[in-house]
Design a protein around this motif. Structure first.
Motif, mmCIF file in Angstrom:
data_model
loop_
_atom_site.group_PDB
_atom_site.id
_atom_site.type_symbol
_atom_site.label_atom_id
_atom_site.label_comp_id
_atom_site.label_asym_id
_atom_site.label_seq_id
_atom_site.Cartn_x
_atom_site.Cartn_y
_atom_site.Cartn_z
ATOM 1 N N ASP A 140 0.832 -1.210 0.000
ATOM 2 C CA ASP A 140 0.000 0.000 0.000
ATOM 3 C C ASP A 140 0.868 1.262 0.000
ATOM 4 O OD1 ASP A 140 -2.433 -1.320 0.000
ATOM 5 O OD2 ASP A 140 -2.544 -1.410 2.179
ATOM 6 N N ALA A 142 3.891 1.527 -1.334
ATOM 7 C CA ALA A 142 4.408 1.675 -2.701
ATOM 8 C C ALA A 142 3.332 2.249 -3.612
ATOM 9 C CB ALA A 142 4.915 0.326 -3.224
ATOM 10 N N SER A 143 2.126 1.742 -3.443
ATOM 11 C CA SER A 143 1.005 2.196 -4.261
ATOM 12 C C SER A 143 0.728 3.682 -4.053
ATOM 13 C CB SER A 143 -0.213 1.347 -3.892
ATOM 14 O OG SER A 143 -1.376 1.857 -4.443
ATOM 15 N N LEU A 145 2.733 5.942 -2.931
ATOM 16 C CA LEU A 145 3.860 6.745 -3.425
ATOM 17 C C LEU A 145 3.746 6.934 -4.939
ATOM 18 C CD1 LEU A 145 6.886 5.346 -1.368
ATOM 19 C CD2 LEU A 145 5.739 7.558 -1.093
ATOM 20 N N LEU A 146 3.361 5.866 -5.651
ATOM 21 C CA LEU A 146 3.180 6.021 -7.096
ATOM 22 C C LEU A 146 2.104 7.050 -7.387
ATOM 23 C CD1 LEU A 146 3.829 4.847 -10.055
ATOM 24 C CD2 LEU A 146 1.499 3.960 -9.827
ATOM 25 N N LEU A 147 0.969 6.931 -6.695
ATOM 26 C CA LEU A 147 -0.138 7.841 -6.974
ATOM 27 C C LEU A 147 0.238 9.282 -6.641
ATOM 28 C CD1 LEU A 147 -3.001 5.522 -5.741
ATOM 29 C CD2 LEU A 147 -2.434 6.113 -8.103
ATOM 30 N N SER A 149 3.191 10.512 -6.824
ATOM 31 C CA SER A 149 4.090 10.918 -7.899
ATOM 32 C C SER A 149 3.315 11.247 -9.179
ATOM 33 C CB SER A 149 5.107 9.801 -8.143
ATOM 34 O OG SER A 149 5.685 9.908 -9.406
ATOM 35 N N LEU A 150 2.350 10.398 -9.519
ATOM 36 C CA LEU A 150 1.571 10.645 -10.744
ATOM 37 C C LEU A 150 0.767 11.935 -10.646
ATOM 38 C CD1 LEU A 150 0.236 7.073 -11.683
ATOM 39 C CD2 LEU A 150 2.279 8.250 -12.523
ATOM 40 N N HIS A 151 0.339 12.286 -9.421
ATOM 41 C CA HIS A 151 -0.445 13.514 -9.244
ATOM 42 C C HIS A 151 0.422 14.702 -8.822
ATOM 43 C CE1 HIS A 151 -4.575 12.015 -9.734
ATOM 44 N NE2 HIS A 151 -4.120 10.875 -9.241
ATOM 45 N N ASN A 152 1.762 14.524 -8.840
ATOM 46 C CA ASN A 152 2.667 15.611 -8.419
ATOM 47 C C ASN A 152 2.345 16.134 -7.021
ATOM 48 O OD1 ASN A 152 4.296 15.869 -10.757
ATOM 49 N ND2 ASN A 152 2.550 16.823 -11.796
ATOM 50 N N LEU A 168 12.102 1.894 0.968
ATOM 51 C CA LEU A 168 11.256 2.349 -0.132
ATOM 52 C C LEU A 168 11.165 3.877 -0.137
ATOM 53 C CD1 LEU A 168 9.413 1.219 -2.350
ATOM 54 C CD2 LEU A 168 7.568 1.125 -0.674
ATOM 55 N N MET A 171 14.459 5.327 -1.372
ATOM 56 C CA MET A 171 14.556 5.239 -2.833
ATOM 57 C C MET A 171 13.676 6.286 -3.500
ATOM 58 S SD MET A 171 14.493 1.133 -3.539
ATOM 59 C CE MET A 171 14.498 1.350 -5.320
ATOM 60 N N ALA A 172 12.479 6.470 -2.957
ATOM 61 C CA ALA A 172 11.561 7.467 -3.529
ATOM 62 C C ALA A 172 12.143 8.873 -3.390
ATOM 63 C CB ALA A 172 10.195 7.370 -2.851
ATOM 64 N N LYS A 175 14.719 9.521 -5.878
ATOM 65 C CA LYS A 175 14.126 9.775 -7.199
ATOM 66 C C LYS A 175 13.355 11.083 -7.221
ATOM 67 C CE LYS A 175 14.383 6.495 -10.455
ATOM 68 N NZ LYS A 175 14.376 6.782 -11.897
ATOM 69 N N LEU A 177 10.886 12.116 -5.458
ATOM 70 C CA LEU A 177 9.480 12.140 -5.073
ATOM 71 C C LEU A 177 9.350 13.003 -3.822
ATOM 72 C CD1 LEU A 177 9.369 9.622 -6.999
ATOM 73 C CD2 LEU A 177 7.594 8.742 -5.508
ATOM 74 N N ALA B 142 -0.219 -0.571 -8.815
ATOM 75 C CA ALA B 142 0.381 0.725 -8.472
ATOM 76 C C ALA B 142 1.739 0.505 -7.810
ATOM 77 C CB ALA B 142 -0.551 1.514 -7.548
ATOM 78 N N SER B 143 1.791 -0.470 -6.925
ATOM 79 C CA SER B 143 3.032 -0.777 -6.216
ATOM 80 C C SER B 143 4.133 -1.195 -7.189
ATOM 81 C CB SER B 143 2.723 -1.888 -5.207
ATOM 82 O OG SER B 143 3.883 -2.371 -4.621
ATOM 83 N N LEU B 146 5.461 1.711 -9.194
ATOM 84 C CA LEU B 146 6.407 2.544 -8.436
ATOM 85 C C LEU B 146 7.779 1.890 -8.417
ATOM 86 C CD1 LEU B 146 6.782 5.076 -6.444
ATOM 87 C CD2 LEU B 146 7.023 3.256 -4.750
ATOM 88 N N LEU B 150 11.277 3.331 -9.651
ATOM 89 C CA LEU B 150 12.421 3.567 -8.761
ATOM 90 C C LEU B 150 13.664 2.838 -9.264
ATOM 91 C CD1 LEU B 150 10.807 3.382 -5.192
ATOM 92 C CD2 LEU B 150 11.269 5.399 -6.601
#
Ligand SMILES: [Zn+2]
Ligand SMILES: [Zn+2]
Ligand SMILES: [Zn+2]
Ligand SMILES: [Zn+2]
Ligand SMILES: [Zn+2]
Ligand SMILES: [Zn+2]
Ligand SMILES: [Zn+2]
Ligand SMILES: [Zn+2]
Lengths: 340, 340
Positions: A140, A142-143, A145-147, A149-152, A168, A171-172, A175, A177, B142-143, B146, B150
């Motif tokens: 969750d 990771a998920s 964090l992706l979202l 990132s996608l929404h800035n 995690l 690493m984010a 990158k 984030l 999503a995970s 990400l 990364l």
């Protein structure tokens, strides 16, 4: 380090800014006076309250938020704000309430079905300038964090308690984030080795948290003391966990595991920056050498093996000595609701 | 569009390159001859086999991979490759086997505990030039996106079947993440409205897949025909789902929902690019107007309501007419194991 010597006792003393707890838990909406007094005596002059109480998620729309602010305003001995809980279906509801909220809190266990859509719709609608925090872990995390990132969006992760999650987040960050995180003070001092409880870190994870404190933006008190107290059949009283928080950290400073600057950064500067908390008129004077005697906190006995060293002498707040040697002197509940 | 008119019948004809199925399922390692013959007759001249059979995950280390390639080599009527399954603990094992594998497949339901760590360690060790694909959905999707980001890895998502997942992939593509995806042909033609099965899309999701085909890089056959056949108590035979795949798409071309270029792009050009499949000596000649008669496929009756239009006349492969009007003419199993 800014520390002086007390002439009479030859004890070292220091002054910190009033501390900020970004995840304050109240058992119920009747507990603001007791909670904020306990936190004030412990050196915390700002409480950013979570939207949950012992009855579950309590603050999740305009009405419940305004009711909470109302309940707090009469009895708040610290400044404060509330976050509002995002659910599967209330992106519009929390948006209506955003001006009165300190932050949007995304409680991952409450999101049952379509977490990705729910989080996405909150990220799409919650105002850019208002913080979002979440307790997401593992997949969750990771998920989310992706979202983000996608929404800035920037996102704050509260209560990190495993090496995996901290890796995690690191690493984010590497990158670029926009992610920040906090660790509960209690995750740094209690592990499954002491109490085999699911919400405590393994000893290995705890050592990793200590070894990678530079990746941790903030300390927090949060809900963990309540979970521990409940699991150990201790009394549940308002303000649980505040009293021991700073002495635990100051003892670690004594042991060379931490600096006073770390405490200021992670319990004041970074929380203020991440959550946009205005500058407070608040200081905490500390005697670094005084040993803390076991007090009547329901959970202090948990740390009986530790000789907690470092004691709060005076807390100044809103132009007065609000607390002296643990006694509240503040004449009234002068805490304000402060939101971005 | 490259199409001609058959002088004798005034039917429109066209020639496509030999099709590539990037997610071929075999019931068991004894089924290569029957599976590849069925796919050849259906216009597919490359099978990228999944690492699972009816017995579960079968190919997950060097030995099991080499054994599968061995079993295939004697009876393969198409070119082929195998992907190897990544698990919680075999990042080193699959790395040893990578030279013989077409791709690394991350089956999300097999990853029980620490998905983030497992996926991270695969992303960190699997060679940069070899593809990775996964069936992750919703939060897991999503995970994994990400983690791919990364680790600067490209990732292929197979069997997308919901608007939510396709939206997420589109957002990730917009953010320049290296992600590609495929949709099973069967998800485009069967929904929960026809058969209320958990692995079929809702009608709304299916309409979204059709409406957003430009975000779908590839078509696939995959495991879905087996899941459908099993749920409907049909016979499980090798090669299930191939026979109907191209006629279903050609009927959609007839209906104006798709072009022949879409089929070439999504069942040949993009799969070849994503999976690094070498150029094949293979073509498929198609009669676009011939109506496909109900054949002896266990699942063709599912589409009895559709008048499938478009029929494969000839498949040329490795310099010979390997299949004519559904009859295999190839003198031997000339398929090669082709990996990047
Ligand atoms: Zn002293
Ligand atoms: Zn957005
Ligand atoms: Zn301050
Ligand atoms: Zn104030
Ligand atoms: Zn014809
Ligand atoms: Zn990496
Ligand atoms: Zn080709
Ligand atoms: Zn070949």
């Amino acid at each position: 380090e800014v520390s002086n010597i007390d002439a009479q006792t030859s004890h070292k003393t220091t002054t910190l800014p009033g501390l900020i707890n970004i995840t304050s838990f109240i058992p119920s909406l009747d507990d603001f006076e007791a909670s904020t007094k306990a936190s004030l005596a412990a050196g915390f002059t700002f409480n950013a309250f979570l939207p949950q109480t012992l009855s579950g998620t309590t603050i999740n729309d305009f009405d419940s938020l305004v009711q909470a602010i109302d309940s707090a305003s009469a009895g708040a001995y610290t400044d404060y704000s509330f976050s509002i809980a995002g659910s599967d279906s209330n992106a519009v509801g929390v948006l209506e309430a955003n001006e009165n909220a300190g932050a949007l809190f995304l409680p991952f266990n409450d999101l049952a079905n379509s977490k990705v859509s729910a989080i996405s719709s909150h990220f799409a609608s919650w105002p850019e300038n208002k913080p979002i925090l979440t307790d997401a872990k593992t997949t969750d995390l990771a998920s989310v964090l992706l979202l983000a990132s996608l929404h800035n969006r920037s996102i704050h992760i509260t209560g990190v308690s495993s090496k995996e999650d901290l890796d995690l987040i690191r690493m984010a960050k590497d990158k670029k984030l926009q992610v920040t995180c906090d660790v509960s003070v209690y995750s740094l001092f209690l592990s499954k080795d002491e109490f085999n409880l699911p919400f405590l870190p393994s000893k290995e994870d705890q050592l990793e948290l200590w070894a990678n404190l530079e990746d941790v933006d903030a300390f927090s008190v949060g809900v963990l003391p309540y979970l521990i107290a409940k699991a150990l059949n201790k009394n549940i009283v308002p303000g649980l966990g505040f009293m021991e928080a700073l002495p635990l950290l100051l003892t670690a400073v004594k042991d060379g595991k931490l600096t006073l600057e770390d405490i200021t950064a992670k319990f004041h500067d970074n929380p203020a920056k991440i959550f946009g908390i205005p500058k407070q008129d608040a200081t905490v004077e500390i005697d670094l050498d005084r040993v803390v005697r076991s007090k009547d906190s329901p959970i202090s006995s948990i740390f009986s093996a530790l000789k907690l060293q470092g004691s709060i002498e005076r807390v100044s707040f809103h132009g007065e000595t609000a607390c002296l040697d643990g006694s509240i002197l503040a004449k009234s509940a002068s805490g304000n609701n402060e939101v971005v």
